[in-house]
Design an enzyme around this catalytic site. Structure first.
Site, mmCIF file in Angstrom:
data_model
loop_
_atom_site.group_PDB
_atom_site.id
_atom_site.type_symbol
_atom_site.label_atom_id
_atom_site.label_comp_id
_atom_site.label_asym_id
_atom_site.label_seq_id
_atom_site.Cartn_x
_atom_site.Cartn_y
_atom_site.Cartn_z
ATOM 1 N N ALA A 1 75.289 67.663 131.007
ATOM 2 C CA ALA A 1 74.318 66.957 131.855
ATOM 3 C C ALA A 1 73.226 67.919 132.317
ATOM 4 C CB ALA A 1 75.028 66.375 133.065
ATOM 5 N N GLU B 1 83.203 70.732 134.576
ATOM 6 C CA GLU B 1 82.682 69.937 135.704
ATOM 7 C C GLU B 1 83.242 70.400 137.045
ATOM 8 O OE1 GLU B 1 83.253 68.777 132.765
ATOM 9 O OE2 GLU B 1 81.696 67.321 132.246
#
Ligand code: NAD
Length: 696
Positions: free
Chosen positions: A62, A126
């Site tokens: 991302a 993450e």
């Protein structure tokens, strides 16, 4: 140029991600990928599709700069794209080189087959940003590799080695040589063998007894996560992923992701990530400043710091000469370097060949003349102004024109050191932290006359050495130690008032600090600050008396090195143990001050220590010592064991609210000498405006 390029090789479509520098899943790339997959699906001549990045980057995941912005909310979301990938009828092959991280790994998991170059980094990191892999990583990873291993990957964020990924079936083939050629060969064989899509969502999670596994893991995490939210949230989502239907698990993960994203922990971790990068930007030193060429270096002094600094240079491939006064000191220093490298080799983290290469870059000398050819000279001799000035005067005479003259001083005035030379523009502070070869922080101290290219070159060299450089102006203690001083004052006052060293250390560690101030003193050596206090008392400058700490040292309690300090230590064991002798010493000291000990809450301990740091940080900003609040946070996270999930002392104060912090400081200030709690003007201004330190 489009963010993805579509081409056809025979009956295979090749979708190349082309969004430098790391193929992050920004809106432009997300918008381009779906149509490219659709195009291949709609073309009857196409039998299979390869998604490929380049050899250096498949996809970095991302785009965190889009988090919380309109762009992140705009369709298609990563999970929508993955749903498309799940629905296509022709095989999708991920060809992975460089790295597939986070969302990038999820794109690879959304493909039906995966090939990779050796050495590729495959990870779901993450958790390091306080979130979880909501693009399907939490669902798919435990369906393709054993659940225990998938949990480990999600909780550590660490990459899985390609060879292991191949054994476990995460990677179907390891490609040697050209990635695209290998991927085309692999895909042609799939077609020839009549293989269709192989969707991970249709696979069963690989685990025998999920309940027993997750219960045990949860109990372990509850003990170790010290109030962090993301580790348990990841574990819960993984449990849901493997015990409930795919789509239910996916929805659960997305809901948790959105909550985590709004939480302070994730905001703090993202702040830490950007703070590190932001620190490299210096407004009056343009990014295109021409750097000085650093081909060789010299380090003066082979003591605790000099040896570590030489290792940093050798690790970065810079030949370095260590210069000492006495042969014994040189031999001792070199032996320590060898021992440190050998330790890393024995742990399997460095090859013998690499150790030999690094050792070959280190040479020694007993004359300062040997520094004549060095492009940078880093001084790490005794912390004494006269000694340092003498060394710099000599260096001025021998160093070649344009050489950078750096000092590793922790407390002395860099401008005064520079004044011993005829070239103060070439002098700069390079404040490494101990152990220098391990600690990531480098405080780069800019003197009044330091040239801009000297600053830029030192910052660049720091990065080459794997450090996080943060710029400071000259002041007593620079950014880090000046703030630490105020934190220590609070710790000592709390001791006077009734807390014990173990209560203070425990409260701060439970809050998240790697170590409390007393255990830290014992580790670093209480005698170090004792010597500084003695020097300052005689110099009559910047002196804060600390009678209890003096008494500790007078009793020979220097810390771990003498087996006792604020704690006692069993031989060969670093565990701090409470010591009745220290307790008695503290009691007598309180009596001497006429103080009756009171019960102090952990909350008060944490607030006083943390707000004292933020307040001093605000003064440092006000005075222009640090460029920005996030630089102060970067110093603390990378050099002082401040937890990145708390963001740093300044971020923490902002998260609490500067108005509330100021109100607490004003309350604490009652009854103390004015210089102990002196609320910063900037803090007052920002609190009144209802803004953060940066004025936003
Ligand atoms: P140290 O006493 O371990 O080493 C200093 C070395 O310098 C000794 O080996 C000594 O022989 C050598 N030396 C002294 N004068 C010299 C000269 N004229 N020419 C050549 N060599 C000379 O000290 P250290 O802990 O390595 O500290 C060095 C510097 O680093 C100090 O300025 C200190 O404040 C700073 N520093 C130390 C730490 C730490 O934790 N130890 C952390 C950050 C910065």
């Amino acid at each position: 140029m489009s963010a993805v390029e579509y081409s056809v090789q025979g009956n295979i479509a090749v979708i190349q991600l082309n969004h430098p520098p790391v193929n992050s899943l920004s809106l432009v790339l997300r918008q381009a990928l779906g149509p490219a997959i659709d195009k291949a699906e709609a073309d009857p001549a196409i039998r299979a599709t390869i998604i490929i990045g380049n050899e250096k980057a498949f996809c970095g995941g991302a785009d965190i700069r889009e988090f919380g912005t309109d762009k992140a909310a705009q369709p298609p979301k990563l999970r929508d794209m993955l749903a498309v990938m799940d629905s296509v009828k022709k095989p999708l092959v991920a060809a992975i080189g460089g790295f597939a991280l986070g969302g990038g790994m999820e794109v690879a998991l959304g493909c039906h087959y995966r090939v990779a170059l050796p050495g590729t980094r495959l990870a779901l990191p993450e958790i390091t940003l306080g979130i979880l892999a909501a693009g399907g990583g939490v669902q798919r990873m435990p369906r393709i590799i054993p659940v225990e291993r998938a949990v480990e990957m999600c909780l550590s964020g660490a990459p899985i080695p390609v060879a292991e990924a191949h054994t476990l079936g995460l990677i179907d083939e390891v490609v040697e040589g050209d990635l695209l050629a290998g991927a085309l060969r692999f895909t042609a064989k799939l077609i020839a063998d009549g293989k269709g899509p192989r969707r991970i969502r249709e696979m069963a999670p690989k685990i025998a007894d999920p309940k027993a596994f997750f219960d045990k893991k949860r109990a372990e995490l509850q003990k170790s996560s010290r109030g962090r939210v993301a580790p348990l949230a990841n574990l819960d989502a993984l449990e849901v992923a493997v015990t409930r239907p795919f789509d239910e698990g996916q929805q659960y993960t997305v809901d948790v992701f959105l909550k985590l994203l709004e939480g302070t922990e994730s905001k703090a971790l993202r702040h830490s990530f950007f703070a590190e990068r932001e620190a490299a930007k210096i407004p009056d030193v343009p990014a295109d400043t021409v750097l000085r060429d650093i081909k060789t270096a010299a380090v003066i002094g082979a003591g605790t710091m000099g040896g570590g600094i030489a290792m940093c240079l050798a690790n970065a491939g810079v030949p370095v000469k260590i210069i000492e006064m006495k042969p014994e000191a040189l031999e001792r220093g070199l032996a320590t370097i060898k021992k440190n490298y050998a330790g890393t080799v024995s742990k399997g983290r460095l090859s013998q060949a690499d150790m030999d290469k690094r050792m070959a870059l280190i040479s020694t000398a007993l004359e300062l003349n040997a520094a004549a050819s060095a492009d940078i000279i880093i001084e790490a001799v005794f912390e004494d102004m006269t000694v340092k000035q003498t060394v710099f005067k000599q260096l001025d005479a021998v160093a070649k024109p344009g050489a950078i003259l750096a000092t590793n001083t922790s407390t002395l005035d860099v401008d005064q050191i520079a004044s011993a030379t005829t070239r103060p523009q070439d002098v700069i502070g390079a404040h490494f932290f101990s152990p220098a070869n391990v600690m990531r922080l480098l405080e780069v101290v800019r003197g009044d006359k330091t040239a801009k290219d000297v600053i830029a070159t030192t910052m660049a060299l720091a990065k080459k050495m794997g450090k996080v450089p943060v710029l400071s102006r000259v002041c007593d203690g620079f950014i880090g130690n000046r703030i630490l001083g105020k934190y220590r004052v609070q710790a000592m006052l709390l001791l006077d008032e009734g807390a014990s060293p173990q209560q203070i250390d425990r409260a701060l560690m439970n809050w998240g600090l790697a170590m409390g101030p007393f255990a830290m003193g014992d580790l670093a050596g209480n005698d170090v600050s004792w010597l500084v206090r003695k020097y300052r008392a005689t110099a009559g400058k910047n002196f804060t008396p600390d009678p209890l700490a003096d008494l500790l040292c007078e009793k020979g309690r220097f810390g771990q090195k003498t087996g006792k300090g604020w704690y006692r230590y069993e031989p060969g064991n670093r565990t701090p143990l409470p010591d009745p002798e220290v307790e008695q010493m503290i009691n007598e000291h309180r009596k001497g001050l006429g103080l009756t000990p009171r019960a102090i809450s952990d909350e008060e301990i944490v607030e006083r220590c943390l707000y004292a740091m933020a307040n001093e940080g605000a003064w440092i900003l006000d005075e222009g010592i640090a460029l920005r609040a996030s630089d102060i946070d970067a110093v603390y996270v990378n050099g002082y064991g401040f937890p990145s999930y708390r963001g740093g002392p300044m971020f923490n104060a902002e998260a609490v609210g500067l108005g509330k912090v100021l109100a607490r400081i004003e309350k604490f200030a009652k009854g103390y000498r004015g210089d102990i709690w002196r609320p910063s003007a900037l803090l007052g201004k920002r609190a009144a405006e209802g803004k953060n330190f940066s004025g936003t």
